[in-house]
Scaffold this motif. Sequence first.
Motif, PDB file in Angstrom:
ATOM      1  N   UNK A   1      10.851  58.001  34.368  1.00 36.52           N
ATOM      2  CA  UNK A   1      11.118  59.095  35.314  1.00 36.52           C
ATOM      3  C   UNK A   1      12.623  59.284  35.570  1.00 36.52           C
ATOM      4  N   UNK A   2      13.382  58.190  35.511  1.00 33.06           N
ATOM      5  CA  UNK A   2      14.815  58.234  35.815  1.00 33.06           C
ATOM      6  C   UNK A   2      15.609  57.696  34.626  1.00 33.06           C
ATOM      7  N   UNK A   3      15.942  58.556  33.643  1.00 34.57           N
ATOM      8  CA  UNK A   3      16.716  58.097  32.483  1.00 34.57           C
ATOM      9  C   UNK A   3      18.119  57.637  32.875  1.00 34.57           C
ATOM     10  N   UNK A   4      18.648  56.725  32.103  1.00 36.38           N
ATOM     11  CA  UNK A   4      20.007  56.241  32.301  1.00 36.38           C
ATOM     12  C   UNK A   4      20.969  57.422  32.186  1.00 36.38           C
ATOM     13  N   UNK A   5      21.956  57.454  33.089  1.00 37.97           N
ATOM     14  CA  UNK A   5      22.977  58.499  33.010  1.00 37.97           C
ATOM     15  C   UNK A   5      23.615  58.768  34.351  1.00 37.97           C
ATOM     16  N   UNK A   6      24.572  59.700  34.343  1.00 37.48           N
ATOM     17  CA  UNK A   6      25.267  60.138  35.555  1.00 37.48           C
ATOM     18  C   UNK A   6      24.691  61.470  35.999  1.00 37.48           C
ATOM     19  N   UNK A   7      24.502  61.615  37.304  1.00 41.33           N
ATOM     20  CA  UNK A   7      23.889  62.816  37.858  1.00 41.33           C
ATOM     21  C   UNK A   7      24.592  63.211  39.146  1.00 41.33           C
TER      22      UNK A   7
ATOM     23  N   UNK B   1      18.754  66.565  39.942  1.00 39.08           N
ATOM     24  CA  UNK B   1      17.974  67.322  38.967  1.00 39.08           C
ATOM     25  C   UNK B   1      17.852  66.506  37.694  1.00 39.08           C
ATOM     26  N   UNK B   2      16.614  66.330  37.242  1.00 41.19           N
ATOM     27  CA  UNK B   2      16.383  65.655  35.984  1.00 41.19           C
ATOM     28  C   UNK B   2      16.693  66.589  34.820  1.00 41.19           C
ATOM     29  N   UNK B   3      16.674  66.066  33.619  1.00 38.94           N
ATOM     30  CA  UNK B   3      16.949  66.869  32.424  1.00 38.94           C
ATOM     31  C   UNK B   3      15.965  68.030  32.287  1.00 38.94           C
ATOM     32  N   UNK B   4      14.776  67.882  32.878  1.00 37.84           N
ATOM     33  CA  UNK B   4      13.766  68.937  32.819  1.00 37.84           C
ATOM     34  C   UNK B   4      13.952  69.985  33.918  1.00 37.84           C
ATOM     35  N   UNK B   5      15.010  69.827  34.738  1.00 38.39           N
ATOM     36  CA  UNK B   5      15.286  70.772  35.810  1.00 38.39           C
ATOM     37  C   UNK B   5      14.523  70.499  37.102  1.00 38.39           C
ATOM     38  N   UNK B   6      13.669  69.497  37.093  1.00 43.20           N
ATOM     39  CA  UNK B   6      12.885  69.152  38.273  1.00 43.20           C
ATOM     40  C   UNK B   6      13.685  68.238  39.196  1.00 43.20           C
ATOM     41  N   UNK B   7      13.467  68.419  40.507  1.00 42.88           N
ATOM     42  CA  UNK B   7      14.086  67.517  41.480  1.00 42.88           C
ATOM     43  C   UNK B   7      13.487  66.134  41.347  1.00 42.88           C
ATOM     44  N   UNK B   8      14.348  65.136  41.389  1.00 48.02           N
ATOM     45  CA  UNK B   8      13.927  63.735  41.331  1.00 48.02           C
ATOM     46  C   UNK B   8      14.540  63.001  42.520  1.00 48.02           C
ATOM     47  N   UNK B   9      13.791  62.105  43.108  1.00 48.87           N
ATOM     48  CA  UNK B   9      14.276  61.262  44.206  1.00 48.87           C
ATOM     49  C   UNK B   9      14.323  59.818  43.734  1.00 48.87           C
TER      50      UNK B   9
ATOM     51  N   UNK C   1      22.364  62.818  49.293  1.00 46.89           N
ATOM     52  CA  UNK C   1      21.466  61.994  50.098  1.00 46.89           C
ATOM     53  C   UNK C   1      20.540  62.903  50.906  1.00 46.89           C
ATOM     54  N   UNK C   2      19.242  62.629  50.859  1.00 42.51           N
ATOM     55  CA  UNK C   2      18.279  63.466  51.589  1.00 42.51           C
ATOM     56  C   UNK C   2      17.574  62.704  52.703  1.00 42.51           C
ATOM     57  N   UNK C   3      17.660  61.384  52.680  1.00 43.98           N
ATOM     58  CA  UNK C   3      17.068  60.560  53.733  1.00 43.98           C
ATOM     59  C   UNK C   3      17.725  59.188  53.685  1.00 43.98           C
ATOM     60  N   UNK C   4      17.755  58.512  54.814  1.00 44.97           N
ATOM     61  CA  UNK C   4      18.348  57.179  54.879  1.00 44.97           C
ATOM     62  C   UNK C   4      17.868  56.470  56.130  1.00 44.97           C
ATOM     63  N   UNK C   5      18.080  55.183  56.132  1.00 48.35           N
ATOM     64  CA  UNK C   5      17.691  54.381  57.287  1.00 48.35           C
ATOM     65  C   UNK C   5      17.972  52.922  57.031  1.00 48.35           C
TER      66      UNK C   5
END
Length: 120
Positions: free
Chosen positions: A14-20, A46-54, A24-28
Amino acid sequence: MDQGVKTVDKSCERHPIGSYLARPVDWGISKTKAGLPQVTVCFRYKGADGQDRDILWFGSFKDTVVERTVDTLMAMGLKGSLETLADGVPGAALNSGSEMEIVIEHRVDQNGVKRAGVAW
């Protein structure tokens, strides 16, 4: 399979190696399995497929690495004290609108499981 790796977690797919570019959308403040406090920041990119990834980043407050954790939080734009992180987004300790570069790497944990994680 890599030496020392018993299994590969699905997070690596789901999370390929790389720089993106991420924000930050949440923290605690959460606890480790050992019951020690840690800061948790959820980044959205944004992943390579254009989808949001957390993906989560964890910062330790152990004596040996607390300085690195604070430096990283400052690079994220920490406003106020560390205690404001416990209030999550409403506490506005970080700016959820600011983008920053994160680096995703795959590492092997103490149980031999390869997982994706955020590096600085």
